[in-house]
Design an enzyme around this catalytic site. Structure first.
Site, mmCIF file in Angstrom:
data_model
loop_
_atom_site.group_PDB
_atom_site.id
_atom_site.type_symbol
_atom_site.label_atom_id
_atom_site.label_comp_id
_atom_site.label_asym_id
_atom_site.label_seq_id
_atom_site.Cartn_x
_atom_site.Cartn_y
_atom_site.Cartn_z
ATOM 1 N N LEU A 499 0.817 -1.211 0.000
ATOM 2 C CA LEU A 499 0.000 0.000 0.000
ATOM 3 C C LEU A 499 0.851 1.260 0.000
ATOM 4 O O LEU A 499 0.406 2.312 -0.443
ATOM 5 C CB LEU A 499 -0.936 0.001 1.213
ATOM 6 C CG LEU A 499 -1.876 -1.204 1.337
ATOM 7 C CD1 LEU A 499 -2.747 -1.067 2.579
ATOM 8 C CD2 LEU A 499 -2.738 -1.344 0.099
ATOM 9 N N SER A 501 5.212 2.871 0.970
ATOM 10 C CA SER A 501 6.550 2.614 1.483
ATOM 11 C C SER A 501 7.221 3.937 1.790
ATOM 12 O O SER A 501 7.053 4.905 1.052
ATOM 13 C CB SER A 501 7.377 1.826 0.460
ATOM 14 O OG SER A 501 8.684 1.613 0.936
ATOM 15 N N GLN A 503 10.601 5.849 4.521
ATOM 16 C CA GLN A 503 11.954 5.670 5.025
ATOM 17 C C GLN A 503 12.023 4.629 6.133
ATOM 18 O O GLN A 503 13.003 3.906 6.260
ATOM 19 C CB GLN A 503 12.487 7.010 5.549
ATOM 20 C CG GLN A 503 13.903 6.909 6.118
ATOM 21 C CD GLN A 503 14.410 8.235 6.610
ATOM 22 O OE1 GLN A 503 13.741 9.245 6.487
ATOM 23 N NE2 GLN A 503 15.606 8.244 7.181
ATOM 24 N N PHE A 504 10.971 4.508 6.929
ATOM 25 C CA PHE A 504 11.034 3.648 8.104
ATOM 26 C C PHE A 504 10.471 2.255 7.856
ATOM 27 O O PHE A 504 10.822 1.324 8.570
ATOM 28 C CB PHE A 504 10.289 4.294 9.273
ATOM 29 C CG PHE A 504 10.946 5.549 9.763
ATOM 30 C CD1 PHE A 504 12.051 5.500 10.579
ATOM 31 C CD2 PHE A 504 10.463 6.790 9.388
ATOM 32 C CE1 PHE A 504 12.663 6.643 11.026
ATOM 33 C CE2 PHE A 504 11.065 7.944 9.831
ATOM 34 C CZ PHE A 504 12.174 7.878 10.650
ATOM 35 N N LYS A 522 1.947 -1.810 8.857
ATOM 36 C CA LYS A 522 3.253 -1.205 8.586
ATOM 37 C C LYS A 522 4.328 -2.062 9.249
ATOM 38 O O LYS A 522 4.305 -2.281 10.454
ATOM 39 C CB LYS A 522 3.317 0.226 9.114
ATOM 40 C CG LYS A 522 4.620 0.945 8.755
ATOM 41 C CD LYS A 522 4.547 2.424 9.072
ATOM 42 C CE LYS A 522 5.753 3.177 8.559
ATOM 43 N NZ LYS A 522 5.666 4.628 8.780
ATOM 44 N N ASP A 616 5.999 15.721 8.369
ATOM 45 C CA ASP A 616 6.138 15.139 7.026
ATOM 46 C C ASP A 616 4.795 15.183 6.313
ATOM 47 O O ASP A 616 4.347 14.195 5.729
ATOM 48 C CB ASP A 616 6.647 13.698 7.116
ATOM 49 C CG ASP A 616 7.091 13.157 5.753
ATOM 50 O OD1 ASP A 616 7.394 13.979 4.869
ATOM 51 O OD2 ASP A 616 7.125 11.931 5.591
#
Length: 803
Positions: A499, A501, A503-504, A522, A616
């Site tokens: 679904l 992607s 950085q983490f 996630k 972000d």
């Protein structure tokens, strides 16, 4: 001495002969130039003795020459000698713009940015940061210029006489015409060449507007015009005309010097003179050569041009633009809105991989009749086929329905009369499948368990189980139970449906095994990050678990294993960026943009009241609950979120480059106001379908100067109130930037149609959190004053609950 390499050699008494000296010279050549072998070196080595006191500084030695203690001998290779296997293959680097996630082949880190993120080698195709290019060796693996197998070396015209520390010496001079296979002189020809042997790093030029008289550092002529006078390298600050760009050598030092006359670090030896070292007093400066000042920090980001007495010749010098040319150039080079390289969205793996297949005999706890089918196990289901080749199947068992897989040691169902014990069991909510697989029973059970938990641990099962036993907190524990729960027993993770992607971690689609409800899971791989960052990895789950608001995505639970963190969230329809890109014009109308932005601001109001900054915010992180034209909005991806007090500031770099506030880029400290800058960029890209950046200019400089434009064809149909709100959000000064309350009170968001749309939405969800009861009388009066019909059903509904 060989070139600039000097070495002291001690030999036993009586061995100071010419032949022994030649053998020592050959050893030095082999040691100092391991990548280059000489053919016929014994006959081609020439030896000279240094004689500083005589008129002839160097004396050539012959067979009968004798050496004495303390002599300095210089080694020279004759021109008839040939070299082989010269491994000097410099990278041919060019500035490149990447449209997919790309990583540096030197340091392994991602190439960040929107355009011109890094350097690509034309020969081998590898990608590098500019900062890494200065540390590259000359080892291009697939250089277009093949290495020559024979290179002639010529003797010096005049031997070098400079004195260095050491003892045996040789002087080689660069040949007057080298074969094209040598892009740069070999290292062993002399250390004096220094930086000339490293890869040549090109400049990263952007169109730049100068506020002080500046000269081209290549042709040393003045950059004329009012704005966009020339090009500037975003890394070292090198300035030049556009016409000089192709002539500037690729010798970017990487460190930024001063620009526009400011002081900077010392320049690299051998580089071109800097504009700050050029004496401007000797140039014929007139009023026509002075550029317009930069904009003041006011509410408008569109600046006017100072009226100066310019002739047509002055304006056309060096390819400068007129005002009309500037507008057309700006409109044609604005970066189109796209999914940034930091994210990958809605990708799908090509076909499900088959984990195991074979003929099995089975029955269920409800039906004792034994059946034989061809079982195929993939990442999503177990399919029972009638035969190996036919597409018809008897039954599908979705892995999301499987509750337990029991091997031979955990079997519960009793064997049937006359039936040997079955090998393993697959338990669902309604049936238990008892399967006889013979010796392959344990292998089948392990394969199904692997499919149930597709995110594998890299360590052994015994090691992981031992850590689980000693640390029960590594599993999610429901409030109604004291026992830890394995995520694979509660949710099925579909690794072929990504679904999103970041950085983490990666977000997969998941299914609750008992209810069948879809979720978003996630998965954060802790092994990719140093142990000191583990606290930051848990940051998102810790923040989300303390939030409860219709505009913030909800978390159902958190699981943790020795190597992964699983955050279970509600699954929504899509994101705001997908809505913008899929619209008919590639941008949203003002009515829908108002509706979405109001929900974003209300969610931010809730977060900021809890002293949380999202850090972000971008369309990719604004999820939509449905595919309706006016959907519910929820904020997600709190991996960069920070808890910041009223007067607190942070300095760590967070967020996505295109939506970063100036204070984050400048590392001058930021607070929750950085989210408001991101809202301004979101409104801009929603209404225009492009980023507010010109591709030809340095994006970082455009952000720090807030030099944004509104191209006429797109923005002519946008209301001035919308542009005004964007201007007040995209303020460099944090104090002048609008807060959430001031943005919601702006005339662009105080709109009767918007209020009606919000009330319709609130009544559909049965929760009032976007409008206020006290505003009804005001809008009723407004409708009467303007002669509009006020929908009576939008008034207070007793069935609604307030947030």
């Amino acid at each position: 001495q060989l070139g600039l390499f000097r070495e002291e050699v001690r030999v036993p008494a009586g061995n100071l002969s010419y032949g022994h000296a030649k053998r020592l010279a050959a050893e030095i050549i082999k040691r100092k130039a391991p990548d280059c072998s000489l053919v016929g070196a014994g006959e081609k080595i020439l030896l000279f003795r240094h004689q500083p006191a005589s008129e002839q500084l160097l004396l050539r030695l012959g067979e009968g020459s004798q050496l004495q203690d303390g002599d300095l001998v210089e080694v020279v290779i004759a021109g008839s000698a040939t070299a082989t296997e010269v491994r000097i293959r410099p990278h041919s680097l060019v500035v490149f713009s990447y449209r997919t996630p790309t990583f540096c082949h030197h340091c392994g880190e991602m190439l960040w940015g929107l355009v011109r993120q890094g350097l690509k080698c034309d020969g081998c195709g590898l990608d590098f940061h500019k900062r890494c290019a200065f540390r590259l060796s000359n080892n291009c693996s697939r250089a277009r210029r093949q290495v020559s197998t024979s290179v002639s070396l010529f003797p010096p015209r005049r031997p070098r006489t400079h004195s260095l520390s050491g003892q045996t010496s040789g002087s080689l001079e660069e040949p007057s015409s080298r074969p094209p296979s040598w892009a740069e002189p070999p290292v062993w020809l002399g250390v004096g060449y220094g930086d000339r042997c490293r890869p040549q790093v090109p400049h990263t030029f952007h169109i730049h507007s100068y506020t002080k008289p500046t000269v081209c550092q290549y042709c040393h002529r003045l950059l004329r015009g009012l704005f966009r006078q020339g090009l500037q390298c975003s890394d070292c600050g090198f300035n030049c005309h556009q016409r000089c760009e192709v002539l500037v050598p690729g010798d970017c030092p990487g460190d930024r010097g001063g620009t526009n006359g400011e002081a900077g670090p010392p320049k690299r030896p051998g580089s071109l003179p800097s504009h700050r070292e050029t004496v401007l007093q000797h140039l014929p400066l007139t009023e026509s050569s002075v550029v317009a000042p930069e904009p003041a920090d006011d509410d408008s980001v569109i600046t006017g041009v100072t009226d100066l007495d310019l002739s047509e010749d002055e304006m056309s010098v060096d390819g400068d633009w007129s005002t009309d040319d500037r507008d057309s150039e700006t409109m044609s080079t604005y970066i189109p809105l796209m999914r940034l390289v930091q994210t990958v969205h809605h990708t799908r793996r090509r076909g499900g991989n088959i984990l195991r297949e074979g003929w099995l005999l089975h029955h269920t706890n409800m039906d004792p009749l034994r059946k034989r089918h061809y079982w195929i196990l993939d990442w999503k289901r177990i399919t029972l086929f009638q035969n190996e080749s036919d597409t018809k199947y008897y039954k599908e068992i979705g892995l999301s329905q499987v509750l337990h897989v029991r091997g031979p040691a955990q079997l519960t169902a009793a064997p049937l009369p006359g039936d040997s014990a079955h090998s393993f069991e697959v338990a669902t909510a309604s049936l238990v499948y008892c399967v006889a697989a013979g010796e392959d029973g344990e292998a089948w059970a392990d394969a199904i368990r692997q499919a149930l938990m597709p995110i594998e641990e890299s360590r052994s099962t015994e090691e992981i189980q031992g850590e689980r036993d000693t640390n029960p907190s590594l599993h999610f524990t429901p409030q109604s139970s004291d026992q830890p729960v394995d995520i694979s027993s509660v949710y099925q993770i579909c690794t072929d449906e990504v679904l999103g992607s970041g950085q983490f971690g990666v977000v997969y689609k998941g299914t609750h095994r008992k209810s069948g409800q879809f979720v978003a899971i996630k998965v954060i791989d802790k092994t990719r990050f140093p142990s000191k960052h583990e606290r930051q990895l848990r940051n998102e789950a810790a923040i989300l678990q303390g939030l409860s608001h219709p505009g913030v995505i909800s978390v159902e639970g958190v699981f943790e294993t020795p190597e992964h963190i699983f955050v279970i969230m509600e699954k929504l329809q899509g994101d705001m960026l997908e809505m913008i890109l899929s619209s008919e014009l590639g941008r949203l109308p003002e009515r829908i943009t108002r509706f979405l932005v109001t929900q974003i601001l209300e969610a931010l109001r809730y977060l900021h009241l809890k002293h949380i900054a999202h850090c972000d915010l971008k369309p990719e992180n604004v999820l939509l609950a449905s595919a309706d034209p006016f959907p519910q909005v929820k904020l997600c991806d709190f991996g960069f979120a920070r808890i910041i007090g009223e007067k607190s500031f942070r300095r760590s770099v967070v967020g996505t480059p295109a939506y970063l506030a100036p204070e984050v880029i400048n590392s001058s400290g930021y607070n929750r106001s950085l989210d408001m800058w991101s809202v301004g960029v979101i409104i801009y890209v929603s209404l225009s379908g492009t980023f507010p950046f010109n591709e030809e200019e340095d994006i970082q400089q455009q952000i720090t100067n807030a030099s944004f434009m509104y191209p006429q064809p797109t923005w002519a149909s946008i209301s001035l109130e919308g542009i005004s709100l964007i201007n007040n959000l995209l303020q460099v000064s944090v104090r002048r930037r609008f807060s959430v309350g001031r943005a919601l009170g702006h005339p662009w968001l105080q709109n009767f149609q918007l209020w009606c749309d919000l009330r319709e939405f609130e009544q559909s969800v049965g929760c009032r959190y976007l409008t206020h009861l006290g505003d009804e009388e005001r809008w009723i009066s407004y409708a009467k004053e303007k002669g509009l019909s006020f929908p009576s059903h939008l008034c207070r509904d007793d069935g609604e609950r307030d947030m």
